[in-house]
Design a protein around this motif. Structure first.
Motif, mmCIF file in Angstrom:
data_model
loop_
_atom_site.group_PDB
_atom_site.id
_atom_site.type_symbol
_atom_site.label_atom_id
_atom_site.label_comp_id
_atom_site.label_asym_id
_atom_site.label_seq_id
_atom_site.Cartn_x
_atom_site.Cartn_y
_atom_site.Cartn_z
ATOM 1 N N ILE A 335 0.861 -1.184 0.000
ATOM 2 C CA ILE A 335 0.000 0.000 0.000
ATOM 3 C C ILE A 335 0.899 1.238 0.000
ATOM 4 C CG2 ILE A 335 -1.708 1.334 1.292
ATOM 5 C CD1 ILE A 335 -2.804 -1.313 2.362
ATOM 6 N N VAL A 336 0.736 2.080 -0.996
ATOM 7 C CA VAL A 336 1.550 3.289 -1.124
ATOM 8 C C VAL A 336 0.759 4.461 -0.559
ATOM 9 C CG1 VAL A 336 2.848 4.768 -2.684
ATOM 10 C CG2 VAL A 336 2.594 2.329 -3.200
ATOM 11 N N ASP A 337 1.329 5.106 0.440
ATOM 12 C CA ASP A 337 0.717 6.281 1.067
ATOM 13 C C ASP A 337 1.394 7.525 0.506
ATOM 14 O OD1 ASP A 337 -1.308 7.049 2.715
ATOM 15 O OD2 ASP A 337 -0.212 6.808 4.592
ATOM 16 N N GLY A 338 0.621 8.556 0.244
ATOM 17 C CA GLY A 338 1.191 9.782 -0.307
ATOM 18 C C GLY A 338 1.629 10.743 0.777
ATOM 19 N N PHE A 350 7.091 18.552 8.672
ATOM 20 C CA PHE A 350 7.071 17.200 8.121
ATOM 21 C C PHE A 350 5.963 17.056 7.090
ATOM 22 C CE2 PHE A 350 10.037 16.147 11.354
ATOM 23 C CZ PHE A 350 10.610 14.952 10.989
ATOM 24 N N GLU A 351 4.809 17.629 7.362
ATOM 25 C CA GLU A 351 3.706 17.540 6.415
ATOM 26 C C GLU A 351 4.065 18.192 5.082
ATOM 27 O OE1 GLU A 351 -0.197 17.478 9.336
ATOM 28 O OE2 GLU A 351 0.491 19.382 8.528
ATOM 29 N N ASP A 352 4.857 19.259 5.131
ATOM 30 C CA ASP A 352 5.143 20.030 3.921
ATOM 31 C C ASP A 352 6.393 19.583 3.181
ATOM 32 O OD1 ASP A 352 2.929 21.542 4.485
ATOM 33 O OD2 ASP A 352 4.025 23.256 5.288
ATOM 34 N N ASN A 353 7.312 18.879 3.847
ATOM 35 C CA ASN A 353 8.638 18.709 3.248
ATOM 36 C C ASN A 353 9.213 17.305 3.272
ATOM 37 O OD1 ASN A 353 9.308 21.699 2.801
ATOM 38 N ND2 ASN A 353 8.802 21.676 4.975
ATOM 39 N N VAL A 354 8.490 16.330 3.775
ATOM 40 C CA VAL A 354 9.060 14.984 3.889
ATOM 41 C C VAL A 354 8.209 13.988 3.115
ATOM 42 C CG1 VAL A 354 9.751 13.142 5.462
ATOM 43 C CG2 VAL A 354 10.009 15.530 6.163
ATOM 44 N N GLY A 355 8.870 13.114 2.384
ATOM 45 C CA GLY A 355 8.173 12.027 1.702
ATOM 46 C C GLY A 355 7.809 12.351 0.263
ATOM 47 N N MET A 356 7.485 11.306 -0.466
ATOM 48 C CA MET A 356 7.158 11.412 -1.885
ATOM 49 C C MET A 356 5.643 11.497 -2.067
ATOM 50 S SD MET A 356 8.603 8.856 -4.888
ATOM 51 C CE MET A 356 10.311 9.050 -4.345
ATOM 52 N N LEU A 362 3.624 6.153 -6.156
ATOM 53 C CA LEU A 362 2.921 5.032 -6.765
ATOM 54 C C LEU A 362 3.643 4.545 -8.021
ATOM 55 C CD1 LEU A 362 0.403 3.232 -6.838
ATOM 56 C CD2 LEU A 362 -0.801 5.096 -7.984
ATOM 57 N N MET A 363 4.039 5.478 -8.870
ATOM 58 C CA MET A 363 4.739 5.076 -10.098
ATOM 59 C C MET A 363 6.110 4.506 -9.779
ATOM 60 S SD MET A 363 3.636 7.985 -12.899
ATOM 61 C CE MET A 363 4.336 9.358 -11.976
ATOM 62 N N THR A 364 6.761 4.993 -8.729
ATOM 63 C CA THR A 364 8.064 4.462 -8.339
ATOM 64 C C THR A 364 7.950 3.011 -7.887
ATOM 65 O OG1 THR A 364 8.890 6.644 -7.677
ATOM 66 C CG2 THR A 364 9.993 4.734 -6.738
ATOM 67 N N VAL A 365 6.961 2.708 -7.046
ATOM 68 C CA VAL A 365 6.773 1.331 -6.580
ATOM 69 C C VAL A 365 6.406 0.424 -7.750
ATOM 70 C CG1 VAL A 365 5.334 -0.169 -5.142
ATOM 71 C CG2 VAL A 365 6.149 2.019 -4.236
ATOM 72 N N ARG A 395 -5.368 6.595 -10.536
ATOM 73 C CA ARG A 395 -4.395 5.806 -9.773
ATOM 74 C C ARG A 395 -4.113 4.463 -10.443
ATOM 75 N NH1 ARG A 395 -2.008 9.924 -7.847
ATOM 76 N NH2 ARG A 395 -3.203 11.108 -6.305
ATOM 77 N N VAL A 396 -5.126 3.868 -11.065
ATOM 78 C CA VAL A 396 -4.889 2.613 -11.778
ATOM 79 C C VAL A 396 -3.998 2.864 -12.992
ATOM 80 C CG1 VAL A 396 -5.967 0.728 -13.054
ATOM 81 C CG2 VAL A 396 -7.026 1.569 -10.954
ATOM 82 N N CYS A 397 -4.213 3.982 -13.687
ATOM 83 C CA CYS A 397 -3.335 4.342 -14.804
ATOM 84 C C CYS A 397 -1.894 4.529 -14.339
ATOM 85 C CB CYS A 397 -3.822 5.623 -15.472
ATOM 86 S SG CYS A 397 -5.302 5.446 -16.490
#
Length: 552
Positions: A335-338, A350-356, A362-365, A395-397
Motif C-alpha cells: 500500500i503506497v501512502d502519499g 514534516f507535512e510540507d517537506n518529507v516524503g514522496m 505510486l509510479m516508483t513502486v 491511480r490505476v493508470c
C-alpha cells in the motif's frame, strides 16, 4: 499614558453607575456589571506580561484573538471559492456528502475548473463507449505462498485507529464495509471490539508499536498475533513501515488518553504514556522485513501479508526488491501512502517537506516491481485523497490495482473538515474520545452513508472505464491519462514519465535508475549512493570543514 487613562476612565464610569444603583434605581446594575468586567479585563491586560499587544491595546486586542479563532470558519464558509479550498475544496466535499446521502450529484452549466491550466488532467473517452458493467470489480490479493487469498474491492477504508477516531465512527465505517463488501484498515492502534462487532472485512495493520500483539517491553508477541489473526473478519495483515501524514516519525499517546479500554486493546498499561518508535525493532533490514512477512504469513494461517509505506528513498525500495528475490519471500500487496498527509497530525514541517507525493510514489513502486520482475505476484494499493471515480481511474493508470481512502470516509460519517482532529474537540464526534461529542454521531445513519459513498464512487469509476471504450480496469494504461504541460500542449503519462519493462533492472538498468540500483542492498536500508557508510570518508560541511562542530 492613553491606555492607562482609558482603563481609569472605565473604572470611573463603573463607579458612577454603581452610585446610580444606590441613588436612582437597581436597574442600573445591568450596566454596572459589564462596565466593571471590562475595567477588570483592561486592568489585567495592562499588568500581564505574556502578550505585548494586550498591554498596548487593553480590551480591544482581545478582538484580534477572537478573529483568529474564527478565521478558518470565515475562510471556509464565506471566502473560499468552490474549487480553491484545501486540503479538499468545496466541490469535492459537496460531492462526497451528496453521494454519502444517496442524493443526485449533478451540476449544470459546465465545469468550474480551468481546463487550460498547467497540471490539469483528463482521460481520453472513446467514440465506441461501452455500457458500464453491473458487477463491482475485485482484485485478487494473494501470491503463490498465500493460502487464504482475498478479493479486494476497488475502493476501501484506509487506516484510522480507534483512539484517533471515536467508537461510533469505527462502528459506522466497519458497518458500511460489512454492508458493501469492502475492506476496512484498522490503523496501527490495534483491533478493537468496534472493528469486529459489525462484521466487516478487516486489514489488520501492525505498526512499530505492535499494538494488540506486543510484549510488555514493546516487542512483537507472536502468540498473541496468531491468536487474533485467526479471527475470520481479518482478511489481510499490513505492516506499517511509514505513513504519509508523518513519514519518518513515531507517535506519542499521552498517558491521560490511555483509558482502560484503549490500554486493553493496545496491550499497554493504563494511564502511562505510550510511544510508537519511528521504526520497527523486530527487523532492521530489507531481508529482515521479508523474513517478518514470512513469519506473519505462517502465524496467520496463510492470509495475505503486505506492507504500507510512504516512499522516501528509491534505493531503499529497491533494496526491498532485492531482498524479495534473494529470500523468495514476497509480500502479497504493497500500500503506497502519499506525502500529502492524512488523518494523522504531525509537525507542519514534516507535512510540507518529507516524503514522496502519491503520484510519484505510486509510479516508483510500480516501476520498481516491474523492473525486478515482481509485479505479477504483488498487488499495489494507492492510499491518499481518493474521493471519486476519476481518482480511482487515475491511480490505476499510474500503477495501482486498488485504492483506499481515509478522509473521504471520515466525511461520509460527518467530518466537516474543521481540522480539530488532534485536539479531542471534533465538533461532529468523529475524531474524538469525548463521549459527549461522540454521541452526536448516529451509527445506523452514518453506516448507510459509508456504504452509499463507496458504491457511488466505484459505480462512477466503472462508468469512466466504459466511457473510455474499455471492458475492464485491467485495460487502463498510462497513455490514457493526459496532463496539460504548457499552453496548448498536453501529454500522456506514458510520454511524460519513464516506464520500465519487465526485468529491466536485472539486465540493463536505465541511466536514471542505475545509481540507486547499484547502491541498494538487501542487508541494510540505504538512502542512496551518498549515504553508503564509508568510515574512511567524512563529508565536508558547508564551509569545507570535516568537523561538524568546528563548522558551527
Amino acid at each position: 499614558m492613553i491606555r492607562w487613562l482609558s482603563v481609569l476612565g472605565v473604572w470611573v464610569v463603573g463607579g458612577l453607575t454603581l452610585l446610580l444603583v444606590f441613588l436612582v434605581s437597581p436597574w442600573w446594575l445591568f450596566l454596572t456589571v459589564p462596565i466593571a468586567l471590562v475595567a477588570a479585563v483592561g486592568t489585567y491586560d495592562l499588568f500581564q506580561r505574556k502578550h505585548s499587544i494586550l498591554r498596548n491595546y487593553p480590551v480591544l486586542a482581545h478582538f484580534r484573538f477572537l478573529l483568529e479563532d474564527i478565521r478558518p470558519e470565515i475562510q471556509q464558509y464565506f471566502i473560499e471559492r468552490n474549487t480553491d479550498g484545501v486540503p479538499y475544496d468545496r466541490d469535492t466535499r459537496t460531492t462526497i456528502y451528496e453521494r454519502a446521502k444517496n442524493v443526485k450529484d449533478v451540476d449544470p452549466f459546465g465545469t468550474e475548473r480551468d481546463v487550460t491550466k498547467v497540471g490539469y488532467e483528463y482521460v481520453q473517452h472513446s467514440i465506441a463507449a461501452q455500457p458500464a458493467p453491473e458487477e463491482a470489480p475485485r482484485v485478487r490479493i494473494g501470491g503463490p505462498d498465500c493460502r487464504q487469498p482475498y478479493d479486494m474491492a476497488m475502493f476501501n477504508v484506509s487506516a484510522m485507529s480507534f483512539g484517533a477516531l471515536s467508537a461510533n465512527a469505527i462502528l459506522a465505517l466497519n458497518g458500511g464495509a460489512a454492508r458493501g463488501g469492502f475492506a476496512h484498515d484498522t490503523g496501527e492502534g490495534g483491533l478493537s471490539p468496534y472493528h469486529l462487532q459489525p462484521g466487516g472485512d478487516l486489514i489488520w495493520e501492525i505498526g512499530t508499536g505492535y499494538f494488540g500483539c506486543r510484549t510488555d517491553d514493546g516487542h512483537f508477541d507472536a502468540d498473541e498475533f496468531a491468536r487474533k489473526a485467526a479471527h475470520p473478519n481479518i482478511k489481510c495483515v499490513s505492516i506499517k513501515l511509514s505513513q504519509g501524514a508523518k513519514p519518518g516519525l513515531g507517535g506519542v499517546m499521552p498517558g491521560a488518553k490511555v483509558t482502560p479500554e484503549i490500554a486493553q486493546m493496545r496491550g499497554v498499561p493504563v494511564g502511562r504514556t505510550v510511544v510508537s518508535p519511528p521504526s520497527h525493532n523486530h527487523f532492521h533490514s530489507p531481508r529482515g522485513l521479508c523474513e517478518f512477512i514470512g513469519e506473519l504469513r505462517e502465524l496467520s494461517g496463510g492470509k495475505p501479508i503486505g506492507f504500507k509505506l510512504c516512499v522516501g528513498s528509491r534505493s531503499e525500495l529497491l533494496g526491498i526488491c532485492k531482498a524479495i528475490r534473494e529470500t523468495g519471500i514476497a509480500p502479497d500487496f504493497i500500500i503506497v501512502d502519499g506525502a500529502e498527509g492524512g488523518t494523522g497530525a504531525a509537525p507542519i514541517e514534516f507535512e510540507d517537506n518529507v516524503g514522496m507525493p502519491l503520484t510519484q510514489g505510486l509510479m516508483t513502486v510500480h516501476n520498481a516491481l516491474v523492473g525486478t520482475g515482481l509485479r505479477d505476484q504483488i498487488r499495489i494499493g494507492a492510499s491518499g485523497k481518493i474521493t471519486n471515480g476519476i481518482d480511482i481511474v487515475k491511480r490505476v493508470c499510474q500503477g495501482a490495482d486498488f485504492t483506499l481512502a481515509a478522509r473521504a470516509m471520515m466525511m461520509a460519517v460527518g467530518c466537516i473538515q474543521a481540522q480539530q482532529c488532534h485536539t479531542n474537540k471534533c465538533p461532529v464526534g468523529v475524531a474524538t474520545q469525548d463521549p459527549r461529542r461522540a454521541r452526536a454521531l448516529d451509527v445506523p445513519d452514518k453506516t448507510d452513508r459509508v456504504y452509499h459513498l463507496q458504491r457511488h464512487v466505484v459505480d462512477n469509476a466503472k462508468q469512466f472505464v466504459a466511457s473510455m471504450g474499455l471492458h475492464s480496469f485491467d485495460d487502463l494504461h498510462p497513455s490514457m491519462l493526459m496532463r496539460t504541460v504548457g499552453p496548448n500542449r498536453s501529454m500522456s503519462y506514458a510520454e511524460i514519465y519513464e516506464w520500465l519493462t519487465p526485468g529491466q533492472l536485472l539486465t540493463d538498468p536505465p541511466a536514471s535508475w542505475r545509481e540507486d540500483w547499484d547502491c541498494s542492498r538487501a542487508d541494510t536500508f540505504v538512502l542512496g549512493s551518498a549515504h553508503v557508510p564509508d568510515p574512511s570518508h567524512r563529508p565536508p560541511t558547508h564551509n569545507g570543514s570535516t568537523d561538524r562542530h568546528l563548522a558551527v
